[in-house]
Design a protein around this motif. Structure first.
Motif, short mmCIF file in Angstrom:
data_model
loop_
_atom_site.label_atom_id
_atom_site.label_comp_id
_atom_site.label_asym_id
_atom_site.label_seq_id
_atom_site.Cartn_x
_atom_site.Cartn_y
_atom_site.Cartn_z
N ARG A 70 4.48 0.87 -2.99
CA ARG A 70 5.83 0.78 -2.43
C ARG A 70 5.84 -0.30 -1.35
O ARG A 70 5.81 0.01 -0.16
CB ARG A 70 6.22 2.12 -1.79
N PRO A 101 -9.52 1.45 0.74
CA PRO A 101 -9.41 0.13 0.10
C PRO A 101 -10.68 -0.26 -0.66
O PRO A 101 -10.61 -0.91 -1.69
CB PRO A 101 -9.18 -0.81 1.28
N ILE A 132 -9.60 6.97 5.63
CA ILE A 132 -8.58 5.97 5.28
C ILE A 132 -9.22 4.60 5.10
O ILE A 132 -8.92 3.88 4.15
CB ILE A 132 -7.52 5.86 6.40
N ASN A 133 -10.10 4.25 6.03
CA ASN A 133 -10.72 2.92 5.96
C ASN A 133 -11.61 2.74 4.74
O ASN A 133 -11.91 1.61 4.36
CB ASN A 133 -11.52 2.64 7.24
N PHE A 172 -6.91 14.39 -0.14
CA PHE A 172 -5.56 14.13 -0.65
C PHE A 172 -5.23 14.97 -1.88
O PHE A 172 -4.24 14.75 -2.55
CB PHE A 172 -5.42 12.65 -1.02
N LYS A 227 -1.26 -5.78 -2.03
CA LYS A 227 -1.82 -5.09 -0.86
C LYS A 227 -0.75 -4.29 -0.13
O LYS A 227 -0.96 -3.81 0.98
CB LYS A 227 -2.47 -6.08 0.10
N GLY A 228 0.43 -4.20 -0.75
CA GLY A 228 1.45 -3.34 -0.18
C GLY A 228 2.54 -4.02 0.63
O GLY A 228 3.34 -3.35 1.27
N ILE A 232 -1.60 6.70 -2.33
CA ILE A 232 -2.02 7.17 -1.00
C ILE A 232 -1.84 6.06 0.03
O ILE A 232 -1.27 6.26 1.10
CB ILE A 232 -3.49 7.62 -1.02
N LEU A 233 -2.32 4.88 -0.30
CA LEU A 233 -2.24 3.75 0.62
C LEU A 233 -0.80 3.23 0.75
O LEU A 233 -0.48 2.50 1.69
CB LEU A 233 -3.17 2.62 0.17
N GLY A 234 0.02 3.60 -0.19
CA GLY A 234 1.41 3.16 -0.15
C GLY A 234 1.62 1.76 -0.69
O GLY A 234 2.70 1.19 -0.58
N ILE A 235 0.59 1.20 -1.31
CA ILE A 235 0.72 -0.19 -1.78
C ILE A 235 1.52 -0.27 -3.08
O ILE A 235 1.79 -1.36 -3.56
CB ILE A 235 -0.66 -0.87 -1.95
N TYR A 251 -10.67 1.44 -3.88
CA TYR A 251 -9.66 0.76 -4.70
C TYR A 251 -10.23 -0.50 -5.34
O TYR A 251 -10.05 -0.74 -6.53
CB TYR A 251 -8.45 0.43 -3.83
#
Lengths: 212, 212
Positions: free
Chosen positions: B82, B15, B11-12, B55, B107-108, B77-80, B18
């Motif tokens: 939404r 970004p 996860i880390n 993913f 950044k979400g 995936i990061l939800g940024i 990205y």
DNA sequence: TAGATTGTTAATCGATTAACAATC
DNA sequence: TAGATTGTTAATCGATTAACAATC
């Protein structure tokens, strides 16, 4: 006692140990066992002992760790008991916040100069330091030989300034821009503070709450 | 395709992927192989493929990855893609720098309110947001139900405010103080930005230069 | 089709945890 | 001395890397 290469995971945990030991001192506590510290820091006692034993043991069997001694040892490991010189480039919002909020001396550095390209800022005093014009950077560095530079610059400006500083003999960088310095300058030592990344991972974790 | 628990190491790294994909877009590049991306990011191609396959695969055999699609997938995936609502507490140097410099939307998050305890700041507009008094925090949160809070507070103030916000139903925190929030509030989701730790590890690495 | 590169399984490597002998 | 807790070795766990079959 120091073994060849110490994992950067271990190194990165050291400042956190240092902070917690400071808290314990503030509470007037004198000694602590790895088990107690583990509980407080949400680690395992094994890991704590392994971490400290990378640098030689600082505890005493049957007793635990003397907090004053352990904290001092960590300060010495990190080298923050032998401050190095640093300059800061970019006295914008972030630069200003860093200058005003960070206690450099207690983190291993002495801030000896701050720089910006904006003429209008030159001469302004920010927490005891006069802002110098970026055009005087070369001369300043040749005279004062700073060990590190704290870059509080926009992404686009970071690369050229880092290159300039590298040419002037500066090895260490604390980088607040989202540009990843070290890729272009492998010979430098860089700590990237990409705090916007934290927002994105927070976004992920909020959207996927089931996983702790 | 999403497997149970995805390592926080993965996860880390998202970004950072990205960011690099954004750079590639800016350069007008349309596709990239894991090998090319690995070289650019100083990773291995294997790791990149493993990361993305946590993913579900976003590439095409024999071709590589379409950058636009991959970037969009990571955003999802990061939800940024939404955005969630966020408030910021503490309009001091750091708070101000964050408000002015961070592009929350990308950044979400949507910043819906900023708060401080200083009466003199109340009503001041910082990048479109009026500073609200901390005494109006409860009412504001009950009405607007922010998902996250960005804490730009001194160490001592962080714990009580975090507790207050937790009681108001806020789950996520981006914490800029050196206080480790999550130890006291395990049910919360916290990203700690301890950038002073970076100074200390930089100190270590400068003092121990032989190790890359 | 042939070449390229993914997705994925297997092998390796390293980090964390557990266990325990040493010792204060 | 007995109890406690470290330092350190061994076992486990997880992450990274390598290899290769699948497939575009």
């Amino acid at each position: 006692m120091i073994k060849g290469a110490i994992s950067s995971l271990v190194i990165n945990r050291m400042p956190r140990y240092y902070r917690f030991l400071g808290d314990l001192q503030d509470e007037g506590i004198k000694k602590i066992s790895s088990r107690q510290l583990a509980e407080r820091m949400n680690l395992t006692a094994s890991q704590i002992r392994q971490d400290f034993n990378c640098f030689g043991g600082f505890g005493q069997q049957g007793y635990g760790y003397n907090i004053d001694i352990l904290k001092q040892e960590i300060a010495h490991i990190l080298g923050i008991d032998r401050p190095q010189t640093a300059i800061l480039i970019g006295v914008g919002n972030i630069g200003r916040a860093v200058i005003k909020n960070v206690n450099f001396e207690s983190k291993g550095f002495t801030l000896i100069g701050i720089f910006d390209e904006k003429e209008s800022l030159v001469g302004q005093i920010v927490k005891n330091s006069p802002v110098r014009h970026i055009s005087t950077l070369d001369e300043f560095c040749r005279e004062n030989r700073p060990a590190a530079a704290i870059l509080c610059l926009p992404k686009a400006a970071t690369k050229p300034i880092a290159q300039q500083l590298l040419n002037l003999g500066i090895k260490g960088f604390l980088n607040f821009s989202s540009y990843d310095i070290y890729l272009d300058f492998p010979e430098s030592i860089v700590e990237n503070v990409h705090f916007e990344d934290g927002l994105m991972t927070l976004s992920y974790r909020l959207h996927n709450e089931e996983n702790t």
